[in-house]
Design an enzyme around this catalytic site. Structure first.
Site, PDB file in Angstrom:
ATOM      1  N   ASP A  39      -4.265   5.324  -4.836  1.00  0.00           N
ATOM      2  CA  ASP A  39      -5.118   4.171  -5.121  1.00  0.00           C
ATOM      3  C   ASP A  39      -6.593   4.381  -4.379  1.00  0.00           C
ATOM      4  O   ASP A  39      -6.638   5.003  -3.705  1.00  0.00           O
ATOM      5  CB  ASP A  39      -4.659   2.840  -4.473  1.00  0.00           C
ATOM      6  CG  ASP A  39      -3.228   2.536  -5.719  1.00  0.00           C
ATOM      7  OD1 ASP A  39      -3.444   2.897  -6.685  1.00  0.00           O
ATOM      8  OD2 ASP A  39      -2.285   1.880  -5.122  1.00  0.00           O
ATOM      9  N   LYS A  61      -8.044   1.161  -7.905  1.00  0.00           N
ATOM     10  CA  LYS A  61      -8.975  -0.053  -8.445  1.00  0.00           C
ATOM     11  C   LYS A  61     -10.241  -0.186  -8.109  1.00  0.00           C
ATOM     12  O   LYS A  61     -10.525   0.525  -6.856  1.00  0.00           O
ATOM     13  CB  LYS A  61      -8.274  -1.431  -7.975  1.00  0.00           C
ATOM     14  CG  LYS A  61      -6.928  -1.598  -8.261  1.00  0.00           C
ATOM     15  CD  LYS A  61      -6.374  -3.029  -7.601  1.00  0.00           C
ATOM     16  CE  LYS A  61      -5.020  -3.112  -7.478  1.00  0.00           C
ATOM     17  NZ  LYS A  61      -4.432  -3.934  -6.768  1.00  0.00           N
ATOM     18  N   MET A 176      -5.207 -10.860   0.765  1.00  0.00           N
ATOM     19  CA  MET A 176      -6.157 -11.267  -0.501  1.00  0.00           C
ATOM     20  C   MET A 176      -6.531 -12.622  -0.557  1.00  0.00           C
ATOM     21  O   MET A 176      -6.466 -13.267  -1.605  1.00  0.00           O
ATOM     22  CB  MET A 176      -5.248 -10.724  -1.840  1.00  0.00           C
ATOM     23  CG  MET A 176      -4.659  -9.306  -1.840  1.00  0.00           C
ATOM     24  SD  MET A 176      -3.484  -9.178  -3.102  1.00  0.00           S
ATOM     25  CE  MET A 176      -1.791  -9.561  -2.349  1.00  0.00           C
TER      26      MET A 176
HETATM   27  N1  SAH Z   1       0.506  -3.043   0.439  1.00  0.00           N
HETATM   28  C1  SAH Z   1      -0.498  -3.444   1.396  1.00  0.00           C
HETATM   29  C2  SAH Z   1      -1.378  -4.597   0.759  1.00  0.00           C
HETATM   30  C3  SAH Z   1      -2.118  -4.496  -0.515  1.00  0.00           C
HETATM   31  S1  SAH Z   1      -2.806  -5.903  -0.877  1.00  0.00           S
HETATM   32  C4  SAH Z   1      -0.276  -3.588   2.981  1.00  0.00           C
HETATM   33  O1  SAH Z   1       0.774  -3.434   3.052  1.00  0.00           O
HETATM   34  O2  SAH Z   1      -1.225  -3.481   3.732  1.00  0.00           O
HETATM   35  C5  SAH Z   1      -4.451  -5.888  -0.521  1.00  0.00           C
HETATM   36  C6  SAH Z   1      -4.690  -6.653   0.732  1.00  0.00           C
HETATM   37  O3  SAH Z   1      -4.393  -6.129   1.781  1.00  0.00           O
HETATM   38  C7  SAH Z   1      -6.152  -6.609   0.901  1.00  0.00           C
HETATM   39  O4  SAH Z   1      -6.669  -7.751  -0.013  1.00  0.00           O
HETATM   40  C8  SAH Z   1      -6.281  -7.098   2.347  1.00  0.00           C
HETATM   41  O5  SAH Z   1      -5.698  -8.638   2.416  1.00  0.00           O
HETATM   42  C9  SAH Z   1      -5.163  -6.387   2.839  1.00  0.00           C
HETATM   43  N2  SAH Z   1      -5.736  -4.953   3.670  1.00  0.00           N
HETATM   44  C10 SAH Z   1      -5.215  -4.072   3.064  1.00  0.00           C
HETATM   45  N3  SAH Z   1      -6.114  -3.150   3.956  1.00  0.00           N
HETATM   46  C11 SAH Z   1      -6.618  -3.823   4.893  1.00  0.00           C
HETATM   47  C12 SAH Z   1      -7.488  -3.420   6.105  1.00  0.00           C
HETATM   48  N4  SAH Z   1      -7.696  -2.200   6.360  1.00  0.00           N
HETATM   49  N5  SAH Z   1      -7.797  -4.345   6.845  1.00  0.00           N
HETATM   50  C13 SAH Z   1      -7.605  -5.625   6.411  1.00  0.00           C
HETATM   51  N6  SAH Z   1      -6.930  -6.177   5.346  1.00  0.00           N
HETATM   52  C14 SAH Z   1      -6.474  -5.230   4.499  1.00  0.00           C
END
Ligand code: SAH
Length: 510
Positions: A39, A61, A176
């Site tokens: 992704d 995405k 998110m």
């Molecule tokens: N599976 C992922 C989440 C995916 S949903 C996990 O476990 O982290 C995507 C959301 O994750 C983003 O909108 C944000 O809110 C958060 N996110 C992912 N990477 C991030 C990062 N490096 N810093 C802050 N938020 C993050």
């Protein structure tokens, strides 16, 4: 674990962004798989450093638009596994935490395909650690909630914010939620949460360009707007935020906030990537050259027939050492047979690679250039009639060969590797221009040539504001010849020398 007809899928959590935060299990599987499906939020370095034989498929995405709909990703996993391949399905953070991992797993189960879930460090855990905010603390919070701020599905839009708002001694982490921040804050306040509750947002957590803003539940949305906070970001609400100033550790590192583009071959760059990250930098891995073994049949057959007296081996690069020793051991099975050779060597990387194989040079010239090497060898050694093997890459010039054969040495050029321009993963170029580097580091002239080969004139122009770092004068010459300006040149022509100069430069600017 896997029969020959049906493959297997590994749903692997890649962690939050810093490539060092993948699990050991995840890393091992990546190196062993046949195909990686990944992704947008996956650390590029995990893809760039994959072995060449691994097929890469990007299904990420771009902004909020799915590049491939989820059903098509599911179908792709099934069809590749049915070809009998081992598939690493790499997902951001943890696959089961707002990651649709279970949807992919169900599809695999329905199609009779074996899978394994490899957990990842979810962003809530990692970003809070890097921001210095503990989700629980015996003085402040004994309940943690992970909530989605996205209202895509019925279930997601039915979060009981009234219930969330009432929880005391708790930490709320909202995934998110950046674009909905105002509404989320209003909703929580309307349901009775104090507007003065500490609240914060962590943008790009664990990256060196991470930004953390703290305020109150009532004032955070305006602050985030003012600072133009962009996804990926997490909202954190709770008293634990007050601990940040005491425990925060990441932002004090000397290269914090700096994006450093590394152009050297990926298979030699990992120690560099790590060194820079340890200093707080964000590494952008854009290898512009790569090398691979090549079989110089003629060279090796001359090598095999070389008379056994006054034998010399010339090694002038890390690659030369690595590819030579591998091929030599493959051919002769025992490194001790090399003892009939004396070794002449130049360069820091060469010395490091030789140390790795427990070899040490018999001759090192006063300056690390091929011209000095051959001149001083001729001046200081008796080489007329000597049997000299010049180990080289396909692009090396014949300076050493010419000088040595002119004084009557029997010289055998042996080409052990060749250089090529690697193609970057699909989404990498787009990211380069979205997050421009602060520094572009060239550790050889060919890596500068490689960058020019990978980019159009217009694209190169967009990088003109970046500071260019060169490992030394001969690299600088190539860079300038290509029309770029060098900002920093290392005085010690090594990676540590380059990094030292960058830190010095930043100090001088501050
Ligand atoms: N599976 C992922 C989440 C995916 S949903 C996990 O476990 O982290 C995507 C959301 O994750 C983003 O909108 C944000 O809110 C958060 N996110 C992912 N990477 C991030 C990062 N490096 N810093 C802050 N938020 C993050």
């Amino acid at each position: 674990m896997n029969d020959s007809k049906t493959g297997m899928v590994f749903l692997i959590g890649a962690g939050p962004g810093n490539p060092d935060l993948i699990t050991v299990r995840g890393r091992q599987l990546l190196e062993e798989c046949d195909v990686v499906i990944y992704d947008n939020l996956i650390p590029d370095e995990l893809i760039v450093t994959l072995p060449e034989r691994v097929e890469r498929r990007y299904v990420g995405k771009i902004s909020s638009v799915h590049k491939l709909p989820q059903e098509e990703i599911n179908a792709l996993l099934v069809s590749i596994a049915k070809e009998g391949k081992r598939v690493a399905r790499l997902k951001g953070g943890d696959p089961f935490t707002f990651g649709r991992g279970a949807e992919e797993a169900s599809e695999l189960r329905e199609n009779g395909i074996a899978y394994e879930i490899v957990p990842g460090v979810t962003s809530a855990s990692a970003a809070l650690a890097y921001a210095g905010i503990p989700p629980t603390d015996r003085r402040k919070a004994s309940l943690v909630m992970y909530v989605t701020g996205h209202k895509g599905t019925a279930c997601e839009s039915m979060v009981q914010w009234d219930w969330v708002a009432k929880a005391k001694f708790s930490t709320i982490v909202i995934y998110m939620g950046v674009s909905q921040m105002g509404q989320l804050s209003d909703e929580l306040i309307a349901h009775g949460m104090s507007p003065d509750t500490p609240a914060g947002v962590i943008e790009r957590g664990t990256f060196s360009t991470q930004r953390v803003f703290t305020a109150t539940l009532a004032t955070l949305p305006a602050l985030a707007k003012e600072k133009d906070v962009q996804p990926p970001a997490l909202i954190v609400i709770g008293e634990v935020i007050d601990l940040k100033d005491q425990v925060e550790w990441f932002s004090g590192r000397p290269l914090f906030g700096q994006r450093v583009m590394i152009t050297r071959p990926a298979d030699q760059a990992e120690p560099v990537y790590r060194h820079l990250r340890d200093l707080g930098a964000e590494v952008l891995s854009y290898p512009t050259i790569a090398t691979r073994e090549c079989a110089d049949l003629d060279g090796w057959s001359r090598f095999d027939r070389l008379p056994e007296y006054n034998r010399w081996l010339i090694l002038t690069s890390e690659n030369a050492v690595r590819y030579f020793v591998d091929q030599y051991v493959n051919r002769y099975k025992d490194i001790r047979k090399l003892s009939t050779f004396k070794i002449a060597a130049i360069g820091y990387g060469t010395a490091r690679a030789m140390e790795h194989y427990h070899l040490s040079p018999d001759f090192v010239p006063s300056k690390a250039t091929v011209t000095t090497l051959s001149r001083e060898m001729i001046e200081q050694l008796t080489l007329s009639g000597a049997n000299v093997v010049r180990v080289r890459g396909n692009l090396a010039d014949s300076t050493a060969e010419d000088a040595l054969s002119a004084i009557g040495a029997n010289i055998v050029p042996l080409t052990v590797y060749e250089t090529f321009t690697p193609t970057w993963p699909e989404n990498l170029k787009e990211k380069l221009f979205r997050y421009l580097p602060d520094f572009i580091v060239f550790t050889s002239g060919s890596s500068a040539d490689g960058l020019v080969a990978n980019l159009s004139a217009d694209e190169l122009n967009r990088l003109s504001g970046c500071k260019v770092v060169s490992i030394g004068p001969s690299t600088t010459k190539v860079i300038e010849h290509l029309g770029m300006k060098v900002t920093v040149e290392a005085t010690t022509h090594s990676i540590p020398g380059v990094i030292e100069k960058m830190i010095e430069y930043l100090h001088a600017q501050r």
